[in-house]
Motif scaffolding. Structure first.
Motif, PDB file in Angstrom:
ATOM      1  N   MET A 124       7.667  -5.940   3.140  1.00 21.49           N
ATOM      2  CA  MET A 124       7.912  -4.961   3.793  1.00 21.49           C
ATOM      3  C   MET A 124       7.170  -4.154   4.644  1.00 21.49           C
ATOM      4  O   MET A 124       5.919  -4.709   5.484  1.00 21.49           O
ATOM      5  CB  MET A 124       8.177  -3.341   2.792  1.00 21.49           C
ATOM      6  N   SER A 125       7.996  -3.521   6.464  1.00 23.36           N
ATOM      7  CA  SER A 125       7.132  -3.388   7.384  1.00 23.36           C
ATOM      8  C   SER A 125       7.036  -1.853   7.193  1.00 23.36           C
ATOM      9  O   SER A 125       6.950  -1.173   6.168  1.00 23.36           O
ATOM     10  CB  SER A 125       8.569  -3.347   8.511  1.00 23.36           C
ATOM     11  N   GLU A 126       5.584  -1.506   7.722  1.00 24.98           N
ATOM     12  CA  GLU A 126       5.088  -0.120   8.073  1.00 24.98           C
ATOM     13  C   GLU A 126       5.849   1.203   7.640  1.00 24.98           C
ATOM     14  O   GLU A 126       5.753   1.524   6.522  1.00 24.98           O
ATOM     15  CB  GLU A 126       3.683  -0.565   9.157  1.00 24.98           C
ATOM     16  N   LEU A 132       9.783   4.739   1.439  1.00 19.61           N
ATOM     17  CA  LEU A 132       9.416   4.577   0.159  1.00 19.61           C
ATOM     18  C   LEU A 132       8.814   6.172  -0.008  1.00 19.61           C
ATOM     19  O   LEU A 132       8.872   6.612  -1.710  1.00 19.61           O
ATOM     20  CB  LEU A 132       9.221   3.503  -0.350  1.00 19.61           C
ATOM     21  N   ILE A 133       7.173   5.435   0.618  1.00 13.62           N
ATOM     22  CA  ILE A 133       6.195   6.591  -0.121  1.00 13.62           C
ATOM     23  C   ILE A 133       6.776   7.936   0.111  1.00 13.62           C
ATOM     24  O   ILE A 133       6.438   9.298  -0.821  1.00 13.62           O
ATOM     25  CB  ILE A 133       5.217   6.902   1.276  1.00 13.62           C
ATOM     26  N   ASP A 134       7.392   8.355   1.169  1.00 13.43           N
ATOM     27  CA  ASP A 134       7.766  10.037   1.669  1.00 13.43           C
ATOM     28  C   ASP A 134       9.002  10.916   0.531  1.00 13.43           C
ATOM     29  O   ASP A 134       9.418  11.430   0.486  1.00 13.43           O
ATOM     30  CB  ASP A 134       8.307   9.921   3.079  1.00 13.43           C
ATOM     31  N   VAL A 135       9.381   9.041   0.100  1.00 15.71           N
ATOM     32  CA  VAL A 135      11.502   9.992  -0.774  1.00 15.71           C
ATOM     33  C   VAL A 135      10.018  10.880  -2.145  1.00 15.71           C
ATOM     34  O   VAL A 135       9.162  10.368  -2.738  1.00 15.71           O
ATOM     35  CB  VAL A 135      11.427   8.138  -1.191  1.00 15.71           C
ATOM     36  N   PRO A 136      11.104  11.698  -2.693  1.00 12.68           N
ATOM     37  CA  PRO A 136      10.760  12.523  -3.745  1.00 12.68           C
ATOM     38  C   PRO A 136      10.541  11.285  -4.467  1.00 12.68           C
ATOM     39  O   PRO A 136      11.315  11.194  -5.387  1.00 12.68           O
ATOM     40  CB  PRO A 136      11.925  13.340  -3.370  1.00 12.68           C
ATOM     41  N   ASP A 156       0.918   5.611  -4.742  1.00 13.45           N
ATOM     42  CA  ASP A 156       0.051   5.472  -4.875  1.00 13.45           C
ATOM     43  C   ASP A 156      -0.289   3.769  -3.992  1.00 13.45           C
ATOM     44  O   ASP A 156      -1.060   3.352  -3.040  1.00 13.45           O
ATOM     45  CB  ASP A 156      -1.362   5.596  -5.598  1.00 13.45           C
ATOM     46  N   THR A 157       0.264   2.403  -5.200  1.00 14.27           N
ATOM     47  CA  THR A 157       0.269   1.672  -4.410  1.00 14.27           C
ATOM     48  C   THR A 157       0.805   1.082  -2.841  1.00 14.27           C
ATOM     49  O   THR A 157      -0.436   0.897  -1.901  1.00 14.27           O
ATOM     50  CB  THR A 157       0.593   0.840  -5.566  1.00 14.27           C
ATOM     51  N   LEU A 158       2.169   1.697  -2.674  1.00 21.79           N
ATOM     52  CA  LEU A 158       2.332   1.497  -1.228  1.00 21.79           C
ATOM     53  C   LEU A 158       1.459   2.235  -0.003  1.00 21.79           C
ATOM     54  O   LEU A 158       1.368   1.892   0.840  1.00 21.79           O
ATOM     55  CB  LEU A 158       3.776   2.159  -1.571  1.00 21.79           C
ATOM     56  N   GLN A 159       0.951   3.362  -0.671  1.00 23.11           N
ATOM     57  CA  GLN A 159      -0.278   3.796   0.182  1.00 23.11           C
ATOM     58  C   GLN A 159      -0.959   2.895   0.570  1.00 23.11           C
ATOM     59  O   GLN A 159      -1.621   2.893   1.791  1.00 23.11           O
ATOM     60  CB  GLN A 159      -0.009   5.664  -0.040  1.00 23.11           C
TER      61      GLN A 159
END
Length: 312
Positions: A124-126, A132-136, A156-159
């Motif tokens: 995935m792109s940044e 996905l990080i911002d999704v509730p 947390d992993t995505l971050q």
């Protein structure tokens, strides 16, 4: 006895700003519209119409029958009401709804990719990672049919993936600054300061000496990809794998012309994209190998996948 004041809302035909006005009669409302909306005297007389359907209001009794806070559009001389201007003051609301719908559809599409194969994180792109990080957490948990605890670990992993790419970008920038300083030993300090201050886009322009014109006729890359390549430091880190493949397939000379770079710089960019794509694909292959060895299961359990990812 003076007639009671009626609260009204006024705006111009193509305007978005609404003005609250109190008037006791139609004539007073016209006079106030002329002043508040800054309509030149030469463009009078003013015609007042209902914002909802364009009905012309020119009768005092009809005006008095209208409810408070009725919306009016003030038309100057020779102006006509159009359905295109129908309550344009709230047109931004529908635009916002479209944007919200589009954003919701995007994160759900990305979530489905993770549901099919968690290793898609690597590809995935940044921008997609940040979406996905911002999704509730509750929404993402419902979409992926997982507990909120696991979704928290996933985000947390995505971050962490996003942070690692940013760290790598910063490391490359520092390396570029160091190499630039070596080439200019007489002005090491000034070169480092300039490299940190001058935007990347301006540096790209300085580095190029070509006078080639627009990219539209010479490259198949989208404007979004070209903008990322030209403006972002280490652009290969922010693109997804499909975009990286498109950059690699592009003719080097056409790419250089589109970015207004010299051919050598374009070649270096394609090499960086090739290395980044190879690294991601190798990571995916490694995960697939781990998956196939995980007790013969078709898919590696969420907890195991994320745990193995975080250990790396």
């Amino acid at each position: 006895m003076a007639a009671p004041l009626k609260r009204c809302l006024l705006r111009r035909r193509d305007g978005r700003e609404q003005h609250g006005v109190a008037a006791s009669c139609l004539r007073e409302l016209r006079d106030k519209a002329s002043g508040i909306l800054a309509i030149d005297k030469a463009r009078e007389p003013i015609t007042l119409v209902l914002a909802e359907d364009g009905t012309i209001v020119d009768d005092e009794d009809y005006f008095l029958c209208l409810p408070a806070n009725t919306k009016f559009v003030a038309l100057a001389k020779n102006e006509k009401w159009s359905s295109k201007s129908l309550d344009s003051g709230t047109a931004w609301l529908s635009e916002s709804v479209d944007e919200v719908d589009s954003a919701a559809e995007k994160w759900k599409q990305l979530a489905r990719q993770l549901k099919d194969d968690l290793s898609n994180i690597i590809l995935m792109s940044e921008e997609d990672l940040q979406v996905l990080i911002d999704v509730p957490r509750s929404d993402l948990a419902e979409e992926l049919a997982q507990s909120q605890t696991k979704i928290q670990v996933l985000q947390d992993t995505l971050q962490q993936v996003l942070d690692r790419r940013e760290e790598e970008r910063q490391s490359r920038q520092l390396l570029e600054l160091y190499l630039e300083a070596l080439k200019n030993e007489d002005s090491v300090l000034s070169k480092v300061a300039e490299s940190e201050i001058v935007p990347r886009k301006e540096m790209d322009v300085v580095d190029t000496g070509t006078s080639s014109t627009g990219p539209s006729a010479k490259t198949a890359l989208s404007d979004q990809i070209l903008a990322a390549l030209k403006e972002k430091p280490a652009p290969e880190l922010c693109l997804d794998s499909q975009d990286l493949e498109l950059v690699l397939k592009e003719d080097t000379q056409a790419l250089a012309s589109a970015l207004r770079w010299d051919k050598q710089k374009a070649e270096a960019l394609q090499q960086a994209c090739d290395q980044e794509l190879s690294k991601r694909l190798q990571q995916v292959q490694t995960l697939h190998s781990l998956r196939s060895m995980s007790k013969g299961k078709k898919t590696l359990p969420w907890g195991d996948w994320i745990s193995s990812k975080r250990k790396k």
